[in-house]
Design a protein around this motif. Structure first.
Motif, PDB file in Angstrom:
ATOM      1  N   GLY A 116      11.485   8.613 -10.848  1.00  0.00           N
ATOM      2  CA  GLY A 116      10.838   8.043 -12.025  1.00  0.00           C
ATOM      3  C   GLY A 116       9.397   7.668 -11.766  1.00  0.00           C
ATOM      4  O   GLY A 116       8.513   7.913 -12.603  1.00  0.00           O
ATOM      5  N   LYS A 117       9.114   7.063 -10.618  1.00  0.00           N
ATOM      6  CA  LYS A 117       7.731   6.695 -10.275  1.00  0.00           C
ATOM      7  C   LYS A 117       6.842   7.930 -10.177  1.00  0.00           C
ATOM      8  O   LYS A 117       5.727   7.966 -10.712  1.00  0.00           O
ATOM      9  CB  LYS A 117       7.711   5.926  -8.952  1.00  0.00           C
TER      10      LYS A 117
ATOM     11  N   GLU B  27       3.589   9.044 -12.704  1.00  0.00           N
ATOM     12  CA  GLU B  27       2.249   9.410 -12.244  1.00  0.00           C
ATOM     13  C   GLU B  27       1.865  10.813 -12.705  1.00  0.00           C
ATOM     14  O   GLU B  27       0.715  11.068 -13.087  1.00  0.00           O
ATOM     15  CB  GLU B  27       2.192   9.324 -10.713  1.00  0.00           C
ATOM     16  N   PHE B  28       2.810  11.723 -12.670  1.00  0.00           N
ATOM     17  CA  PHE B  28       2.574  13.093 -13.123  1.00  0.00           C
ATOM     18  C   PHE B  28       2.209  13.109 -14.606  1.00  0.00           C
ATOM     19  O   PHE B  28       1.254  13.784 -15.026  1.00  0.00           O
ATOM     20  CB  PHE B  28       3.839  13.911 -12.855  1.00  0.00           C
TER      21      PHE B  28
ATOM     22  N   ALA C 270      11.086  -4.066 -12.641  1.00  0.00           N
ATOM     23  CA  ALA C 270      10.634  -4.604 -11.362  1.00  0.00           C
ATOM     24  C   ALA C 270       9.494  -3.789 -10.753  1.00  0.00           C
ATOM     25  O   ALA C 270       8.553  -4.347 -10.180  1.00  0.00           O
ATOM     26  CB  ALA C 270      11.810  -4.668 -10.386  1.00  0.00           C
ATOM     27  N   ASP C 271       9.567  -2.469 -10.867  1.00  0.00           N
ATOM     28  CA  ASP C 271       8.634  -1.601 -10.138  1.00  0.00           C
ATOM     29  C   ASP C 271       7.582  -0.919 -11.007  1.00  0.00           C
ATOM     30  O   ASP C 271       6.602  -0.402 -10.488  1.00  0.00           O
ATOM     31  CB  ASP C 271       9.417  -0.517  -9.381  1.00  0.00           C
ATOM     32  N   MET C 272       7.777  -0.885 -12.339  1.00  0.00           N
ATOM     33  CA  MET C 272       6.871  -0.089 -13.171  1.00  0.00           C
ATOM     34  C   MET C 272       6.346  -0.869 -14.370  1.00  0.00           C
ATOM     35  O   MET C 272       6.018  -0.279 -15.400  1.00  0.00           O
ATOM     36  CB  MET C 272       7.591   1.172 -13.674  1.00  0.00           C
ATOM     37  N   THR C 273       6.238  -2.165 -14.279  1.00  0.00           N
ATOM     38  CA  THR C 273       5.861  -2.963 -15.436  1.00  0.00           C
ATOM     39  C   THR C 273       4.450  -2.629 -15.918  1.00  0.00           C
ATOM     40  O   THR C 273       4.219  -2.364 -17.116  1.00  0.00           O
ATOM     41  CB  THR C 273       5.944  -4.464 -15.094  1.00  0.00           C
ATOM     42  N   GLU C 274       3.468  -2.625 -15.013  1.00  0.00           N
ATOM     43  CA  GLU C 274       2.092  -2.349 -15.407  1.00  0.00           C
ATOM     44  C   GLU C 274       1.940  -0.929 -15.945  1.00  0.00           C
ATOM     45  O   GLU C 274       1.255  -0.694 -16.950  1.00  0.00           O
ATOM     46  CB  GLU C 274       1.159  -2.559 -14.212  1.00  0.00           C
ATOM     47  N   GLU C 275       2.581   0.034 -15.269  1.00  0.00           N
ATOM     48  CA  GLU C 275       2.490   1.423 -15.729  1.00  0.00           C
ATOM     49  C   GLU C 275       3.089   1.584 -17.124  1.00  0.00           C
ATOM     50  O   GLU C 275       2.553   2.317 -17.962  1.00  0.00           O
ATOM     51  CB  GLU C 275       3.212   2.348 -14.750  1.00  0.00           C
TER      52      GLU C 275
ATOM     53  N   GLN D 263       2.791   2.398 -22.918  1.00  0.00           N
ATOM     54  CA  GLN D 263       3.063   1.956 -24.284  1.00  0.00           C
ATOM     55  C   GLN D 263       1.822   2.064 -25.159  1.00  0.00           C
ATOM     56  O   GLN D 263       1.894   2.486 -26.319  1.00  0.00           O
ATOM     57  CB  GLN D 263       3.583   0.515 -24.262  1.00  0.00           C
ATOM     58  N   SER D 264       0.675   1.682 -24.615  1.00  0.00           N
ATOM     59  CA  SER D 264      -0.576   1.812 -25.360  1.00  0.00           C
ATOM     60  C   SER D 264      -0.890   3.267 -25.669  1.00  0.00           C
ATOM     61  O   SER D 264      -1.300   3.616 -26.785  1.00  0.00           O
ATOM     62  CB  SER D 264      -1.716   1.182 -24.551  1.00  0.00           C
ATOM     63  N   TRP D 265      -0.658   4.150 -24.681  1.00  0.00           N
ATOM     64  CA  TRP D 265      -0.894   5.583 -24.902  1.00  0.00           C
ATOM     65  C   TRP D 265       0.060   6.143 -25.956  1.00  0.00           C
ATOM     66  O   TRP D 265      -0.353   6.937 -26.817  1.00  0.00           O
ATOM     67  CB  TRP D 265      -0.718   6.320 -23.572  1.00  0.00           C
TER      68      TRP D 265
END
Length: 634
Positions: free
Chosen positions: A546-547, A551-552, A586-591, A596-598
């Motif tokens: 998922g991470k 990024e991709f 836990a691991d992807m909150t900022e991303e 969401q904005s995009w």
């Protein structure tokens, strides 16, 4: 309208102002629904009423002209009636000319085919207006042949412009075609290239149909373009627009003459068709007589009723299959066919022997070409590849994913690799469904990625089913499907399928550039990654996958191809559905906040309707995650 006695002059500018103001305030349907039929009857036999109607529209102020002209175009029963009602308004009034030749055709695309037929037929019915028809055709072809317009405009607008082009071509006369033949040829070549480069099958088919139609018009005697594509209702409608009745070319004056001309045109058409049908009939007896001279009926046929077809025995060992498939002797063609047909079952029955030569067999199947015209060869080869990959997943997956970014492979072979990886992953991961359910959509998903198929449709269907199963509805009971408890074989090998595909997408090769002209393969790659992500649910590597996938997606989020963007949005859906909620938060909150904005921008601004729908779907999934977080007690 009322009659003024005594021959007094009058002005109808006040009525024109009232008409314009009523139309612009949203009462267009009510007033023109009564006015247009009445004026249609009055202008049939009275030239004075024709002039009154022309002045009625001409005196409408420019700020209200668009609403009035559009209303007349939409409600006129035909191009000849519209010509009587508007006259040469588009020649006299610049605002009306802009609305007719620019706004309705190039800036809007929600009008019906009947509106386009009225509008372009109206332009073709007068010598002064035919100049505008040629100009409109030129501007439509410029838009149709623009690569930027093809990439950034929705498919609905491309269909609308294609219809307008075909209607314009149907109204052109031979001298006009001769005068702009070179321009038509240039636009056809440029537009055909832009459309065939598109990743969307609908746009490619539109390009083929329009290019065929232009070629048919400019090469009346020589060879014409002919593409192979599957005809559907949309294609048949487009082709029908190229054939127009001759009655539209005559400006009607009086009703009796109008009827006589139409009747004459109809009478002229009937004998022509009859003549063609009668002239075709005498040819057949001549052919039959020639056939009788060369007939072999006098010869007595041999009795072959007891003859039996010789069956070629297929190999029973994997290594024998390899020898047959790699052999070059022409006398072994029948054995080659039998081997191709039996290979899948042989691989599944002998897993131990297959593992000994799995990579070699995968290499042979990847490069295997059809020697004979064997029915279903592509499917047989693909099923054999899937059988080899599922029998020995790790080494075969390593080989296939490494070959995807290697030199000296065709685009077809690279897409075959993606298809095989997806089908094998599905077979390894999906348990069989048991039990009864009310909804037939909850059957085992079947992902078909064969030649000419659109994988995104099947992928979105699977995601919709998954979302449906997670959505609470109060108006119907949720369907229950009992899954058989069997191990997920894809869990331990998911990384071997996924990570090698995502590593080198930004490294162009001499013959392969995913971020350049090979965007069709990039679209298939993105959809493949989305499906692999979805199938990796509950596996150990799902969080790392998922991470990497996020990024991709972030690197390609502004890609110009709509098929690629659809795949990226499908990747977000698969990530939200497959990765555990706790790991996402836990691991992807900022991303996810940036994503969401995009997604909000995509939902509001993306020209493609499927992209907007997928963005909205992802935002709803994110909202469900937020509610889950709020529901968890601190």
């Amino acid at each position: 309208f009322c009659f003024i006695p005594g021959g007094l002059d009058c002005s109808i500018s006040f009525v024109s102002n009232v008409l314009g103001k009523v139309c612009v305030h949203g009462r267009q349907k009510e007033i023109l629904g009564v006015l247009v039929p009445r004026l249609t009857d009055l202008t049939k036999s009275d030239c004075i009423w024709q002039r009154i109607c022309w002045q009625l529209v001409e005196y409408v102020p420019d700020r209200w002209m668009e609403a009035v002209v559009l209303g007349f175009v939409q409600r006129a029963p035909g191009a000849d009636v519209l010509s009587r009602l508007l006259g040469n308004l588009v020649v006299k009034n610049k605002k009306a000319q802009f609305v007719v030749t620019q706004k309705i055709l190039l800036l809007q695309y929600d009008h019906t085919t009947a509106v386009l037929q009225n509008l372009l037929g109206y332009l073709s019915l007068d010598g002064l207006r035919r100049t505008l028809l040629l100009r409109v055709l030129k501007e439509l072809l410029e838009t149709w042949s623009s690569s930027s317009a093809v990439k950034h405009s929705p498919a609905e607008q491309q269909l609308y412009i294609s219809k307008a082009i075909l209607l314009c071509l149907s109204h052109l006369k031979e001298p006009e075609i001769e005068s702009c033949r070179q321009d038509l040829l240039t636009s056809m070549m440029e537009g055909m290239k832009c459309h065939l480069d598109s990743s969307l099958p609908q746009l490619r088919r539109l390009g083929m149909v329009v290019a065929e139609s232009i070629s048919l018009k400019i090469n009346t005697e020589g060879p014409v373009l002919k593409f192979e594509y599957e005809e559907d209702d949309e294609t048949r409608e487009l082709k029908s627009l190229l054939v127009q009745t001759s009655s539209l070319y005559v400006v009607p004056s009086l009703p009796d003459h109008d009827r006589n001309e139409k009747a004459g045109a109809a009478l002229l058409l009937v004998p022509e068709s009859n003549e063609k049908s009668h002239t075709a009939i005498p040819v057949m007896p001549d052919e039959e007589s020639d056939a009788e001279l060369d007939s072999d009926d006098d010869l007595i046929p041999y009795d072959m009723s007891e003859d039996k077809e010789l069956k070629i025995k297929a190999p029973v060992y994997i290594r024998d299959c390899i020898e047959v498939l790699t052999g070059s002797r022409s006398e072994d063609v029948d054995k080659w066919e039998a081997t191709v047909k039996a290979l899948e079952s042989l691989v599944r029955k002998n897993p131990a022997a297959t593992r000994e030569v799995s990579v070699e067999l995968a290499k042979i199947l990847l490069h295997l070409e059809e020697k004979t015209c064997i029915e279903g060869f592509v499917e047989l080869r693909q099923r054999a590849q899937v059988a080899v990959l599922t029998t020995d997943p790790i080494p075969v997956a390593k080989y296939l994913t490494s070959q995807f970014y290697s030199l000296n492979y065709s685009l077809r072979q690279r897409m075959d690799i993606l298809d095989v990886l997806v089908l094998a992953a599905q077979e390894l991961s999906c348990p069989k469904f048991h039990g009864k359910t009310k909804h037939s959509g909850a059957q085992k998903p079947c992902i078909q990625l064969l030649l000419g198929s659109d994988s995104s449709k099947d992928w979105r269907r699977i995601v919709d089913e998954r979302i449906k199963s997670k959505t609470r509805r109060f108006d119907m009971g949720q369907s229950r499907v009992d899954l058989a408890s069997c191990p997920n074989k894809f869990s331990s090998v998911a990384g071997y399928f996924f990570f090698p595909l995502i590593q080198h997408f930004d490294r162009p090769l001499a013959t392969f550039d995913l971020l350049g002209e090979d965007h069709l393969v990039l679209g298939r790659l993105v959809h493949t990654l989305a499906i692999l992500m979805y199938l990796a649910v509950n596996t150990v590597a799902v969080t790392a996958m998922g991470k990497a996938l996020l990024e991709f997606v972030w690197a390609l989020r502004f890609h110009t191809d709509s098929y690629v963007r659809q795949g990226l949005l499908s990747c977000i859906s698969s990530l939200l559905l497959s990765v555990p909620t706790e790991q996402i938060l836990a691991d992807m909150t900022e991303e996810l906040l940036e994503t969401q904005s995009w997604l909000g921008d995509v939902m509001e601004k993306d020209p493609d309707g499927d992209c907007r729908r997928l963005a909205l779907q992802n935002l709803l999934l994110m909202e469900n995650l937020k509610k889950k977080l709020e529901a968890v007690p601190s």
